[in-house]
Design an enzyme around this catalytic site. Structure first.
Site, short mmCIF file in Angstrom:
data_model
loop_
_atom_site.label_atom_id
_atom_site.label_comp_id
_atom_site.label_asym_id
_atom_site.label_seq_id
_atom_site.Cartn_x
_atom_site.Cartn_y
_atom_site.Cartn_z
N LYS A 162 0.87 -1.18 0.00
CA LYS A 162 0.00 0.00 0.00
C LYS A 162 0.91 1.22 0.00
CE LYS A 162 -4.48 1.18 0.71
NZ LYS A 162 -5.70 0.53 0.24
N VAL A 194 -18.29 3.59 -1.80
CA VAL A 194 -18.78 2.24 -1.51
C VAL A 194 -20.12 2.31 -0.79
CG1 VAL A 194 -18.29 0.04 -0.35
CG2 VAL A 194 -16.40 1.38 -1.30
P1 NAD Z 1 -14.98 7.55 0.24
O1 NAD Z 1 -13.96 8.55 0.63
O2 NAD Z 1 -15.59 7.62 -1.11
O3 NAD Z 1 -16.17 7.51 1.29
C1 NAD Z 1 -15.98 7.61 2.66
C2 NAD Z 1 -17.10 8.48 3.20
O4 NAD Z 1 -17.01 8.48 4.61
C3 NAD Z 1 -16.99 9.93 2.73
O5 NAD Z 1 -18.22 10.35 2.15
C4 NAD Z 1 -16.65 10.69 4.00
O6 NAD Z 1 -17.22 11.97 4.04
C5 NAD Z 1 -17.29 9.79 5.06
N1 NAD Z 1 -16.73 9.98 6.40
C6 NAD Z 1 -15.46 10.26 6.75
N2 NAD Z 1 -15.36 10.39 8.08
C7 NAD Z 1 -16.60 10.16 8.58
C8 NAD Z 1 -17.16 10.14 9.88
N3 NAD Z 1 -16.42 10.39 10.96
N4 NAD Z 1 -18.47 9.86 10.02
C9 NAD Z 1 -19.25 9.63 8.94
N5 NAD Z 1 -18.78 9.65 7.67
C10 NAD Z 1 -17.48 9.91 7.50
O7 NAD Z 1 -14.27 6.12 0.48
P2 NAD Z 1 -14.75 4.71 -0.06
O8 NAD Z 1 -13.98 4.40 -1.28
O9 NAD Z 1 -16.23 4.63 -0.05
O10 NAD Z 1 -14.15 3.77 1.08
C11 NAD Z 1 -14.75 3.69 2.37
C12 NAD Z 1 -13.90 2.81 3.27
O11 NAD Z 1 -13.77 1.52 2.69
C13 NAD Z 1 -12.46 3.29 3.49
O12 NAD Z 1 -12.05 2.91 4.78
C14 NAD Z 1 -11.68 2.49 2.45
O13 NAD Z 1 -10.32 2.35 2.82
C15 NAD Z 1 -12.41 1.18 2.49
N6 NAD Z 1 -12.29 0.39 1.28
C16 NAD Z 1 -12.68 0.91 0.09
C17 NAD Z 1 -12.57 0.14 -1.05
C18 NAD Z 1 -13.00 0.66 -2.40
O14 NAD Z 1 -13.11 -0.13 -3.34
N7 NAD Z 1 -13.29 1.93 -2.54
C19 NAD Z 1 -12.05 -1.16 -0.99
C20 NAD Z 1 -11.69 -1.68 0.25
C21 NAD Z 1 -11.81 -0.89 1.38
#
Ligand code: NAD
Length: 367
Positions: free
Chosen positions: A92, A196
């Site tokens: 990563k 997601v």
């Molecule tokens: P993203 O940044 O698109 O969405 C995350 C959302 O969480 C944002 O809208 C943000 O405003 C919100 N957020 C942040 N802090 C917050 C809080 N304290 N309370 C409420 N909401 C809050 O990210 P994503 O791609 O949707 O990923 C979400 C999580 O899943 C991350 O931890 C990421 O590492 C993990 N993940 C994502 C993927 C992927 O394919 N995108 C794959 C594996 C893991």
């Protein structure tokens, strides 16, 4: 090789001690004064194949926080890729800085050169703060990328596939906790409706679940609330709603002493990485409270599965869907073993991942 009994959070300020504590193979620091690039590429384990994991761009409050994130996330990728049955190791990268302020073509292209210098030992993709369009800039200098836009023959954003895996994994956990995998009428608290989270809410709405959502960004709340029948709550209230299932889909470490004393859910199943503040303490606390906790790196592997088919040659969406749907059985298997052995599910899953890595290491040791 590190085992799951070793400490997960580095406690030393010395960089080599931190790397040693989590058992990384290589950590690369990349720097450029002109573009402001400060990146850390962490290669945890390459027994199964080249280290694969996205690049996260984030305004870390300190360099040590960025290093710790890179080290923990790359270790998680080792287990995620191993449990998903992929021929990929774990790595990563993090770029330090606010993506809305310092991200530029030059910075991304230079970063691509640093990735290229590793000659394929590390393959990157998008993560928070990096889009599939950004991957095009990075790819100008390296072929060791995945998650390229679909119009470039790539797999595009991995988020939809991550949501599918999270959805089927949640159903497997519901079966264990409630005796049925139907989510109809179940109250589900989704924390974070980003890339997601929004796809996940769509699956849950189709099953007529009772959905609570929260986010720190008003535009995300407005968009999701305009599409689906959801109840919106403030970010800190999400732990107190009367939910059957808590689904962390934002940041890590939200399963901790404070939240465990507030959560009423019988299931924790979400896509966020590193959900447990401490894998041993809080994984065991979930078990003792009778909460079915689904190990994060098992349930959220849909995205990397999607990218794996792209980097294997040409993107095959049908393969990615079929492989992602296997997460249902994998989650069920982990939860069964944890229940039978009365052990922390995160530790059980980590041991399963290490077992595959050690089995393959033995095969690779012979000509
Ligand atoms: P993203 O940044 O698109 O969405 C995350 C959302 O969480 C944002 O809208 C943000 O405003 C919100 N957020 C942040 N802090 C917050 C809080 N304290 N309370 C409420 N909401 C809050 O990210 P994503 O791609 O949707 O990923 C979400 C999580 O899943 C991350 O931890 C990421 O590492 C993990 N993940 C994502 C993927 C992927 O394919 N995108 C794959 C594996 C893991």
């Amino acid at each position: 090789m590190t085992t799951e009994t070793q400490p997960l959070v580095a406690t030393e300020s010395n960089v080599f001690a931190q790397v040693d504590a989590l058992g990384h193979e290589q950590v690369v620091f990349c720097h450029d004064q002109h573009t402001g690039l400060k990146a850390i590429i962490a290669i945890h384990n390459t027994v199964l194949g080249p280290a694969m994991g996205g690049t996260r761009m984030w305004a870390y409050s300190s360099e040590s926080e960025a290093l710790e994130d890179a080290l923990r996330l790359s270790r998680g990728m080792t287990f995620k890729n191993a449990m998903a049955g992929l021929h990929l190791g774990g790595g990563k990268a993090v770029i330090i800085g606010d993506s809305r302020k310092i991200k530029s073509e030059a910075l991304l292209r230079l970063y691509g050169k640093f990735v290229n210098n590793l000659n394929g030992k590390y393959i990157t993709a998008e993560d928070m703060g990096i889009t599939d369009r950004d991957m095009e800039d990075i790819a100008l200098h390296t072929r060791f990328v995945g998650g390229m836009p679909e119009y470039r023959g790539g797999s595009g954003s991995p988020s939809g596939m991550t949501a599918l895996g999270t959805y089927v994994g949640m159903k497997a956990a519901a079966k264990k906790a409630f005796g049925t995998d139907s989510l109809e009428g179940k109250a589900i608290a989704v924390q974070g409706v980003g890339s997601v989270g929004e796809f996940l809410v769509e699956y849950l709405a189709k099953e007529n679940a009772k959905i609570f959502i929260t986010d720190v960004f008003e535009d995300r709340i407005k968009k999701v609330a305009s599409r689906f029948n959801v109840t919106v709550v403030a970010p800190d209230e999400i732990y107190d709603v009367p939910a059957d299932i808590y689904s962390p889909c934002a940041m890590g470490a939200t399963v901790n002493d404070d939240t465990l004393s507030r959560l009423k859910a019988q299931v924790i199943a979400g896509c966020a990485n590193n959900q447990l503040a401490d894998e041993h303490i809080h994984g065991t606390a979930c078990m003792n409270k009778g909460i079915v906790y689904v190990p994060d790196f098992v349930i959220n592997s849909g995205g990397v599965i999607n990218i794996a088919t792209e980097i294997a040659g040409s993107y095959n969406r049908a393969w990615a869907i079929a492989k992602t749907e296997e997460i249902y059985n994998r989650v069920a298997q982990v939860l069964d073993v944890a229940e039978n052995q009365q052990r922390n599910a995160q530790v059980v899953a980590t041991e399963m991942a290490w077992q595959r890595i050690q089995d393959i290491a033995r095969i690779k040791a012979t000509y």
